[in-house]
Enzyme design. Structure first.
Site, mmCIF file in Angstrom:
data_model
loop_
_atom_site.group_PDB
_atom_site.id
_atom_site.type_symbol
_atom_site.label_atom_id
_atom_site.label_comp_id
_atom_site.label_asym_id
_atom_site.label_seq_id
_atom_site.Cartn_x
_atom_site.Cartn_y
_atom_site.Cartn_z
ATOM 1 N N MET A 35 0.820 -1.218 0.000
ATOM 2 C CA MET A 35 0.000 0.000 0.000
ATOM 3 C C MET A 35 0.849 1.261 0.000
ATOM 4 S SD MET A 35 -1.451 -0.187 3.884
ATOM 5 C CE MET A 35 -2.562 1.177 3.629
ATOM 6 N N ARG A 124 0.467 1.370 -3.844
ATOM 7 C CA ARG A 124 -0.888 1.677 -4.309
ATOM 8 C C ARG A 124 -1.267 3.141 -4.035
ATOM 9 N NH1 ARG A 124 -4.481 2.315 -6.535
ATOM 10 N NH2 ARG A 124 -6.464 1.230 -6.793
ATOM 11 N N TYR A 125 -0.747 3.695 -2.911
ATOM 12 C CA TYR A 125 -1.238 5.024 -2.501
ATOM 13 C C TYR A 125 -0.136 6.064 -2.294
ATOM 14 C CZ TYR A 125 -4.821 1.625 -1.326
ATOM 15 O OH TYR A 125 -5.694 0.571 -1.379
ATOM 16 N N ASP A 300 7.856 -2.146 9.389
ATOM 17 C CA ASP A 300 7.238 -1.132 10.229
ATOM 18 C C ASP A 300 6.547 -0.082 9.382
ATOM 19 O OD1 ASP A 300 7.632 -1.749 12.927
ATOM 20 O OD2 ASP A 300 9.779 -1.320 12.721
ATOM 21 N N GLU A 303 1.030 1.810 11.490
ATOM 22 C CA GLU A 303 0.212 0.919 12.330
ATOM 23 C C GLU A 303 1.037 0.234 13.425
ATOM 24 O OE1 GLU A 303 -0.069 1.160 9.100
ATOM 25 O OE2 GLU A 303 -2.185 1.373 8.578
#
Ligand code: FES
Length: 376
Positions: A35, A124-125, A300, A303
């Site tokens: 992501m 993805r982002y 890491d 989150e």
């Protein structure tokens, strides 16, 4: 339901008649999918917007893009503070590039017939975005590529979203399919992954006194999913549970343990029990020796460094509540990554058998199209 039937009929025909990935010789691009996260504070809004605009990740209905703009705008100040707290950005790019580079060095030795292996990261982002990575691969003359998910357990929200993105972009950027793709779509019980998790847990258990060591609660924590995704038949909860079970078997079921879920967003129902609630409840019951284990992340990021370390562990203020280190650059984990790709290249399969099947309740055409792209 009719879409599913259509897809399965077509995919069976395609799989039996197609390439067993007899791709051209030359460099093999190994593309690490994840992501991503903002590397600097100025990237936070764009990261959040892309994340909430992705209906594969968080379905928000027909006004997805407008809602994504609003939610990203609302959340940017708080999330920027969180990234500031962990050093001004996400370390996920640093770790992904390190893992990809080191893995390819090992692969060149393990699999000389597919060498040289060229490392790529496709987020993805956040940068490097999938589109920019695909363009770079074309500029580098890559003709065969492995899409290697960095989510060990498959979810349509994560790996599925990245694969959908590659298939959509390839139509635009590579209409003649000059890059030949195969997919490593899941690896929840790979022996090297399991052994690395077990090693990191044992290392953390060493910090406890022998008199309590076997009673420390092992709290495996994975990113949660909206129940609407779970009820569609998403394989992720079962695959995460499978990883946990294998890690516990590797540890000889030495400690009490639970699998819990973190990072819920918004008011709708999500898979629980929530990690934060569980930690509070355990402390209230007098359970003061607990190890949190991020079981679905390979490095890491916010989150672990903020949500687990600062919001749960520092907040609890109990010395016996700790976190196992993330996989990051552990040499055993790098070996595992290389082994997964080596096996995949030797098997010459385009994907796992599981990837051929869409979720039982899926009605999304994009899921069918991406399977047609990767499987034919
Ligand atoms: Fe799972 Fe479409 S949502 S395959």
């Amino acid at each position: 339901m009719s879409l599913l039937r259509t897809f399965r009929f077509q995919s069976r025909g395609l799989v039996t008649t197609t390439k067993k990935w007899t791709a051209p010789k030359g460099p093999t691009g190994i593309v690490m999918l994840n992501m991503g996260g903002p590397s600097s504070l100025s990237e936070v809004y764009d990261f959040l917007y892309r994340l909430f605009a992705d209906e594969d990740l968080i379905p928000l209905g027909r006004y997805q893009k407008q809602l994504a703009k609003f939610i990203a705008w609302r959340r940017t100040p708080m999330i920027t503070e969180h990234y500031d707290d962990i050093g001004g950005g996400s370390p996920i790019r640093k770790w992904s590039e390190y893992q990809a580079t080191e893995m390819c060095k090992t692969l060149d030795k393990l699999s000389p017939e597919s060498a040289p292996h060229m490392p790529y990261v496709a987020f993805r982002y956040a940068a490097p975005l999938t589109e920019d990575t695909l363009k770079q691969m074309q500029a580098d003359g890559i003709k065969r590529a492995v899409a290697f998910t960095q989510y060990p357990q498959y979810s349509c929200s994560t790996t599925g979203s990245s694969l959908n993105e590659i298939s959509k972009l390839s139509k635009k950027l590579d209409p003649n399919n000059e890059i030949s793709w195969s997919v490593i779509d899941r690896w929840p019980v790979h022996a090297g992954l399991i052994k690395t998790f077990a090693t990191l847990i044992r290392d953390k258990l060493e910090e406890y006194d022998d008199s309590v060591k076997n009673n420390v609660v092992l709290l495996f924590s994975a990113h949660s999913l909206p129940m609407s995704v779970v009820n569609r038949g998403d394989p992720y909860p079962a695959e995460v549970a499978s990883t946990v079970s294998h890690v516990m078997a590797e540890l000889g079921f030495s400690n009490p343990y639970r699998l819990v879920w973190q990072s819920q967003v918004g008011p709708s129902a999500w898979l629980g029990a929530q990690t934060a609630d569980t930690v509070k409840s355990l402390v209230a019951k007098g359970e003061t020796n607990v190890i949190l284990i991020p079981i679905a992340f390979t490095s890491d990021h916010i989150e672990t460094l903020h949500e687990l370390d600062l919001e749960m562990i520092a907040e609890a203020g109990v010395p016996g509540i700790k976190r196992a280190s993330s996989l990051n650059g552990h040499p055993m984990f790098i070996e595992a990554l290389a082994d997964i790709v080596k096996n995949h290249l030797q098997e010459k399969k385009t994907s796992s058998k599981q990837y051929e099947m869409t979720c039982p309740m899926c009605t999304k055409e994009v899921c069918i199209n991406s399977r047609k792209f990767f499987l034919q």
